[in-house]
Design an enzyme around this catalytic site. Structure first.
Site, PDB file in Angstrom:
ATOM      1  N   PHE A  15      -1.548  28.264 -30.372  1.00 59.63           N
ATOM      2  CA  PHE A  15      -1.907  29.035 -29.181  1.00 59.63           C
ATOM      3  C   PHE A  15      -2.494  28.169 -28.076  1.00 59.63           C
ATOM      4  O   PHE A  15      -2.500  28.561 -26.905  1.00 59.63           O
ATOM      5  CB  PHE A  15      -2.878  30.159 -29.555  1.00 59.63           C
ATOM      6  CG  PHE A  15      -4.313  29.750 -29.682  1.00 59.63           C
ATOM      7  CD1 PHE A  15      -5.193  29.882 -28.624  1.00 59.63           C
ATOM      8  CD2 PHE A  15      -4.809  29.236 -30.879  1.00 59.63           C
ATOM      9  CE1 PHE A  15      -6.524  29.510 -28.738  1.00 59.63           C
ATOM     10  CE2 PHE A  15      -6.138  28.869 -31.006  1.00 59.63           C
ATOM     11  CZ  PHE A  15      -7.002  29.005 -29.938  1.00 59.63           C
ATOM     12  N   LYS A  16      -2.972  26.976 -28.432  1.00 61.85           N
ATOM     13  CA  LYS A  16      -3.553  26.095 -27.420  1.00 61.85           C
ATOM     14  C   LYS A  16      -2.537  25.722 -26.338  1.00 61.85           C
ATOM     15  O   LYS A  16      -2.911  25.403 -25.205  1.00 61.85           O
ATOM     16  CB  LYS A  16      -4.101  24.830 -28.078  1.00 61.85           C
ATOM     17  CG  LYS A  16      -5.090  25.057 -29.223  1.00 61.85           C
ATOM     18  CD  LYS A  16      -6.375  25.679 -28.759  1.00 61.85           C
ATOM     19  CE  LYS A  16      -7.317  25.952 -29.924  1.00 61.85           C
ATOM     20  NZ  LYS A  16      -7.954  24.770 -30.479  1.00 61.85           N
ATOM     21  N   ASP A  17      -1.238  25.749 -26.680  1.00 63.59           N
ATOM     22  CA  ASP A  17      -0.208  25.433 -25.687  1.00 63.59           C
ATOM     23  C   ASP A  17      -0.227  26.406 -24.514  1.00 63.59           C
ATOM     24  O   ASP A  17       0.165  26.054 -23.402  1.00 63.59           O
ATOM     25  CB  ASP A  17       1.185  25.484 -26.326  1.00 63.59           C
ATOM     26  CG  ASP A  17       1.437  24.354 -27.312  1.00 63.59           C
ATOM     27  OD1 ASP A  17       0.984  23.227 -27.055  1.00 63.59           O
ATOM     28  OD2 ASP A  17       2.097  24.609 -28.334  1.00 63.59           O
ATOM     29  N   MET A  49      -2.858  24.814 -22.329  1.00 61.54           N
ATOM     30  CA  MET A  49      -2.784  23.375 -22.121  1.00 61.54           C
ATOM     31  C   MET A  49      -1.579  22.963 -21.291  1.00 61.54           C
ATOM     32  O   MET A  49      -1.642  22.008 -20.505  1.00 61.54           O
ATOM     33  CB  MET A  49      -2.781  22.659 -23.465  1.00 61.54           C
ATOM     34  CG  MET A  49      -3.415  21.298 -23.425  1.00 61.54           C
ATOM     35  SD  MET A  49      -5.210  21.352 -23.131  1.00 61.54           S
ATOM     36  CE  MET A  49      -5.793  21.822 -24.748  1.00 61.54           C
ATOM     37  N   THR A 101      -6.132  21.661 -30.676  1.00 58.88           N
ATOM     38  CA  THR A 101      -6.396  21.274 -29.290  1.00 58.88           C
ATOM     39  C   THR A 101      -5.847  19.886 -29.005  1.00 58.88           C
ATOM     40  O   THR A 101      -5.257  19.640 -27.951  1.00 58.88           O
ATOM     41  CB  THR A 101      -7.907  21.306 -28.994  1.00 58.88           C
ATOM     42  OG1 THR A 101      -8.363  22.653 -29.025  1.00 58.88           O
ATOM     43  CG2 THR A 101      -8.212  20.709 -27.630  1.00 58.88           C
TER      44      THR A 101
END
Length: 477
Positions: free
Chosen positions: A116-118, A121, A149
């Site tokens: 989910f960090k994408d 980011m 992350t």
């Protein structure tokens, strides 16, 4: 829109802090975290207008409320460049999967690094490159990761002009897949530093370096951890997107169950709720490292030592010092000068000196107003949840999402609509999936054999001085 610090420093000198300034800065000079001076309020007519928008269009609308110093035409280009089917695998970007009536999974892990960090980011990388080019400057990003992350940041920043990345990770505390995603990158602007400690040690180093204002300014240090407001802001968007997919009218309310360690993901939900999104409850799910669950049950925030931070099968949540939690406490206390002074005492004095704090009964009594509840999941719980979901729904979960689903099921009220936020694809945690299901999960073709690729990283002591020396050497070479 201008920004203030949770510890009471709204300006630097006499100049208001705009979005572009805090984008590149990370921590505020007083050690606090940036927040907007107010939360824009989204009314019924705005929700109606946003319902049905494509994800990129929705993101643009929300970001415009907070970004006042970037031309809208530029922001439009950056958002459209980020949220595409080519990058996220589906035109919905964050599609819902139904488990049973009123219980959904929101897929957030279709990006380049399968986490989910994408979602934030990828946008952050484009924002950084644009702003640095506009200013003719460079930036050295210092980050800490417990697993996802780091890879999301490195994949977003690789090849970006004017950007170097120095990513700290705890030795032996990530899955083999997570390690391989990061350490196999050979880009010259990417530096992986394996810290002899746990994630909280890495996070403390990032904050210590950022609080050395002379060093920070000399070497242009920025952050990509969720202490960076721009990253958290990008995550607000998928709460709106999930709500619109799960409801037919704006009179309906939904709850979100969020696996949480550093409090960044669920803090974005808090911001969406403060804006007026009809969120009933924010269900915080922890693993055995249950600092946040303890707080929401008792009002005591008690940071664990490195030795007391458990190594679990949902390793990205093996965190005992939740950085973004300070943002929520500032809001809880009233968002005024007295709140800033109290927040400064709690996080600037009590946490480092006493290892935590306990809110007064009056302060703690306000928590229900913000919709937070919490629960805890164990190794046995996540294995059982993974098995049950595979057998009954044909869906394979990663262990962190399993924590979220377990807690959601245990706390869900009759008739309550709950969206469980997916955090990663299960291939990133193959060993736990083998234990739960007796087989490895499906592996995307692009990641075949990634664990066998050559690796590039440096081992380093859990010491801010050592990290500063490494940065200085590689920025002047």
């Amino acid at each position: 829109m201008n920004y203030l610090s949770t510890r009471g420093l709204p300006t630097q000198g006499s100049t208001p802090r705009g979005f572009s300034d805090i984008l590149l800065e990370g921590l505020a000079p007083d050690g606090g975290l940036y927040l907007p001076e107010r939360y824009p309020q989204v009314d019924e007519s705005t929700l109606a207008r946003w319902r049905g928008l494509a994800y990129a269009d929705l993101a643009f609308e929300i970001l415009c409320l907070y970004i006042g110093d970037l031309p809208r035409s530029d922001l439009r280009v950056l958002v459209d460049k980020t949220y595409t089917k080519e990058i996220f695998g589906t035109s919905e970007i964050t599609p819902l999967k139904v488990l049973e009536p009123g219980l959904w999974l929101q897929a957030l892990s279709n990006g380049p690094t399968l986490a989910f960090k994408d979602m934030a980011m990828q946008l952050l990388g484009n924002l950084f490159e644009h702003e640095l080019a506009r200013r003719g400057e460079t930036l050295n990003i210092l980050g800490a990761t417990s697993g996802d992350t780091g890879s999301a940041a490195e994949y977003a920043m690789r090849g970006k002009r004017g950007v170097r990345v120095f990513m700290l990770s705890p030795i032996g505390r990530m899955s083999p897949f997570q390690q391989a995603q990061m350490f196999s990158l050979q880009d010259a602007n990417i530096h992986n530093l394996c810290v002899e400690g746990v994630f909280d040690d890495c996070q403390d180093i990032v904050k210590a370096v950022s609080n050395d204002l002379d060093f920070k300014r000399r070497f242009r240090i920025g952050t990509v951890n969720s202490i960076n407001w721009a990253r958290l802001l990008a995550q607000v968007v998928y709460y709106f997107a999930g709500y619109f997919q799960a409801t037919r009218s704006n009179q309906e309310r939904v709850s979100f169950a969020v696996p949480s360690g550093n409090f960044g993901n669920v803090c974005a939900g808090h911001v969406a709720r403060m804006m007026g999104l009809p969120i009933e409850r924010l269900i915080v799910a922890t693993n055995e490292n249950d600092v946040l669950d303890e707080f929401f049950r008792t009002g005591a925030y008690r940071v664990r030592t490195s030795a007391d931070t458990h190594e679990t099968s949902s390793p990205s949540m093996d965190i005992s010092k939740a950085s973004n939690f300070e943002r929520f406490v500032f809001d809880l206390l009233g968002r005024d000068a007295a709140a800033a002074a109290r927040t400064r005492q709690l996080f600037g004095e009590d946490v480092p000196r006493r290892g935590g704090f306990t809110l007064t009964p009056a302060e703690f009594s306000r928590v229900p107003e913000f919709g937070f509840v919490s629960g805890k999941s164990t190794h046995a719980d996540r294995l059982a949840t993974i098995r049950h979901t595979a057998e009954h729904h044909g869906i394979t979960l990663d262990p962190h999402t399993a924590d979220g689903l377990k807690v959601a099921r245990s706390l869900r009220r009759p008739g309550e609509t709950v969206l469980v936020l997916e955090t990663a694809l299960p291939i990133k945690f193959a060993a736990t999936l083998v234990e739960a299901l007796g087989r490895e999960p499906e592996r995307p073709a692009a990641f075949a054999g990634i664990e066998q690729l050559p690796r590039r990283f440096e081992r380093i002591a859990a010491d801010a001085g050592a990290v500063k020396a490494f940065i200085a050497e590689h920025c002047t070479a």
